[in-house]
Design a protein around this motif. Structure first.
Motif, PDB file in Angstrom:
ATOM      1  N   GLN A   5      67.020  -2.932  16.197  1.00 21.80           N
ATOM      2  CA  GLN A   5      65.879  -3.611  16.805  1.00 21.80           C
ATOM      3  C   GLN A   5      65.093  -4.458  15.805  1.00 21.80           C
ATOM      4  O   GLN A   5      64.187  -5.188  16.182  1.00 21.80           O
ATOM      5  N   ARG A   6      65.433  -4.331  14.530  1.00 20.47           N
ATOM      6  CA  ARG A   6      64.629  -5.024  13.515  1.00 20.47           C
ATOM      7  C   ARG A   6      65.208  -6.410  13.175  1.00 20.47           C
ATOM      8  O   ARG A   6      66.360  -6.709  13.437  1.00 20.47           O
ATOM      9  N   ASP A   7      64.393  -7.179  12.523  1.00 17.23           N
ATOM     10  CA  ASP A   7      64.810  -8.475  11.998  1.00 17.23           C
ATOM     11  C   ASP A   7      65.912  -8.247  10.950  1.00 17.23           C
ATOM     12  O   ASP A   7      65.707  -7.526   9.972  1.00 17.23           O
ATOM     13  N   PRO A   8      67.090  -8.858  11.120  1.00 21.85           N
ATOM     14  CA  PRO A   8      68.189  -8.630  10.179  1.00 21.85           C
ATOM     15  C   PRO A   8      67.843  -8.959   8.723  1.00 21.85           C
ATOM     16  O   PRO A   8      68.354  -8.304   7.812  1.00 21.85           O
ATOM     17  N   ASP A   9      67.020  -9.929   8.485  1.00 21.48           N
ATOM     18  CA  ASP A   9      66.625 -10.202   7.097  1.00 21.48           C
ATOM     19  C   ASP A   9      65.894  -9.004   6.492  1.00 21.48           C
ATOM     20  O   ASP A   9      66.107  -8.655   5.333  1.00 21.48           O
ATOM     21  N   GLU A  10      65.075  -8.359   7.306  1.00 20.57           N
ATOM     22  CA  GLU A  10      64.396  -7.147   6.852  1.00 20.57           C
ATOM     23  C   GLU A  10      65.426  -6.038   6.597  1.00 20.57           C
ATOM     24  O   GLU A  10      65.373  -5.343   5.584  1.00 20.57           O
ATOM     25  N   VAL A  11      66.385  -5.911   7.522  1.00 24.62           N
ATOM     26  CA  VAL A  11      67.412  -4.863   7.375  1.00 24.62           C
ATOM     27  C   VAL A  11      68.177  -5.063   6.066  1.00 24.62           C
ATOM     28  O   VAL A  11      68.419  -4.115   5.313  1.00 24.62           O
ATOM     29  N   LEU A  12      68.531  -6.305   5.770  1.00 25.89           N
ATOM     30  CA  LEU A  12      69.296  -6.566   4.548  1.00 25.89           C
ATOM     31  C   LEU A  12      68.482  -6.256   3.294  1.00 25.89           C
ATOM     32  O   LEU A  12      69.025  -5.766   2.302  1.00 25.89           O
TER      33      LEU A  12
END
Lengths: 269, 269
Positions: free
Chosen positions: B252-259
């Protein structure tokens, strides 16, 4: 292979615990002609050990196991297991089932947790032997390794038994072991002496909850006749104890209905 | 043991697949300095193999695995696995990950399903060898034995490798194997030649879903530094591929944040 003997059916009271207390479960077993029962200790405490012993005896039931000792990675494990041994002795239970406990508090160290479990069992084993109470290690499904039991395969449980000597064996629960590629080999290895209990239910596909979504025999994918064949082939001649944790289904039903299903489905296992 | 090399981090695109297609994932890896990527075949098909190869090469990424071949208990397994081998070859993937499939349709016969899986792998192995694509059997957690993969331990996977010969090894996914009492022994047994991939994430307590509730490294109970130590001790020098199925959180999170989280937490594994 012959069909299962209805006289070998036992009821683990977890199956109907949401609606019946232990006194009701004992009466229910008697009423339905179920000859074995495996109570849980909180229910036993609520009923009182003496009264439970009296009711179980007067109904001629066999106590196929007391649930449970174990949790050797918790704080008060020693006194609690001592009491469990005393209670199992009072009930004349065929074994005290050990759910050994998961990771040590705050730890990720599985090998250390497993070592602690083995030490704990070794510490209580002499008292269990003296009381004539066989200890039954129940390997739990690997999905419960962290929080409930860090003994997760029959092989691991039997290695532990080998290290500890007499007076200890295993409880084989179909739900926990059915997937194991070494199931046949390890049931045979256990042998009659160490096969202390046999628990049945079924694995549902999909499974909606890691703890409380077990199925009635026949509703899932476990080849129960094969497993019974392995057990009997290894010399096991004891009870078949139904233990179904089912928050979403069976716990919501009338226990008399549940017991009828258990009896019916047992015949096909 | 030294800290993990940031250059060894790889992104399995399942981790961000809800919000990024493969082109975005490739760009995202490049932008974040992540040097490895492991795509899934549906995303690959959507992007087109040629375009994916071009984008991956132009960004200098290593394909640490293609997900996935396998499902040998399904109907169209042979053609599908042939295509998977071709795609892995085109990508220069370090391996084709095999999720081998669960029970045969309508069957409860686990031994027969396992035999079918081994036959299936044997049937495609010559083509994989010819294409220079190592096949990586991924033992899946026993809770997925019925519906996804009936190879459930490293030992069982390695026994299968032993039976099949050259060109095949294992993908070690921390989530699937962390609980195994024979983990250290079997990782050592696998050795450098057969350790084809290393997947990381974490086991959450409690786990709310059997498939899609994996945790970010550090948020659960897996002793990842220990497992990396076992892998390196056995000679593994490849990538550390983050693969997080997390419907309730990370998807559910922003992929840039996940990375960013992946990079940060990787340093502590």
């Amino acid at each position: 292979m012959s069909a299962p003997d209805p006289l070998k059916l036992s009821l683990n009271t977890a199956t109907i615990r949401e609606k019946w207390n232990l006194a009701q479960a004992i009466e229910g077993c008697a009423r339905h002609g179920i000859r074995g029962i495996a109570p849980w200790r909180d229910q036993l405490a609520a009923m009182g050990v003496k009264e439970a012993v009296r009711a179980i005896r007067s109904n001629g039931l066999t106590v196929t196991g007391l649930c449970r000792g174990g949790f050797f990675t918790a704080q008060d494990w020693k006194d609690d297991n001592r009491r469990a041994i005393e209670e199992a002795h009072a009930l004349g239970a065929q074994c005290l089932v050990l759910v050994v406990g998961g990771l040590l508090p705050g730890s990720k160290d599985l090998p250390a947790s497993r070592a602690k479990v083995q030490e704990g069992i070794a510490a209580i084993l002499p008292e269990a032997r003296q009381a004539g109470v066989p200890l039954a290690i129940e390997p739990l499904h690997p999905m419960q390794a962290a929080d409930r039991a860090c003994i997760n395969t029959l092989e691991q449980a039997l290695d532990t038994c080998d290290a500890l000597g007499e007076g200890i064996g295993v409880a084989v629960d179909a739900y926990h072991v059915w997937w194991d590629p070494k199931l046949a080999q390890q049931v045979a290895r256990a042998g009659k002496e160490r096969l202390l209990a046999y628990h049945i239910c079924d694995w549902l596909v999909p499974t909606r909850d890691l703890l409380n979504d077990r199925g009635m025999m026949g509703d899932g994918v476990i080849d129960l006749p094969r497993l019974r064949g392995l057990m009997e082939g290894a010399g096991y001649a004891g009870f078949h104890e139904v233990e179904i944790f089912s928050k979403l289904d069976w716990w919501q039903r009338d226990p008399d209905e549940v017991l009828r299903w258990c009896k019916d489905r047992h015949l096909a296992t």
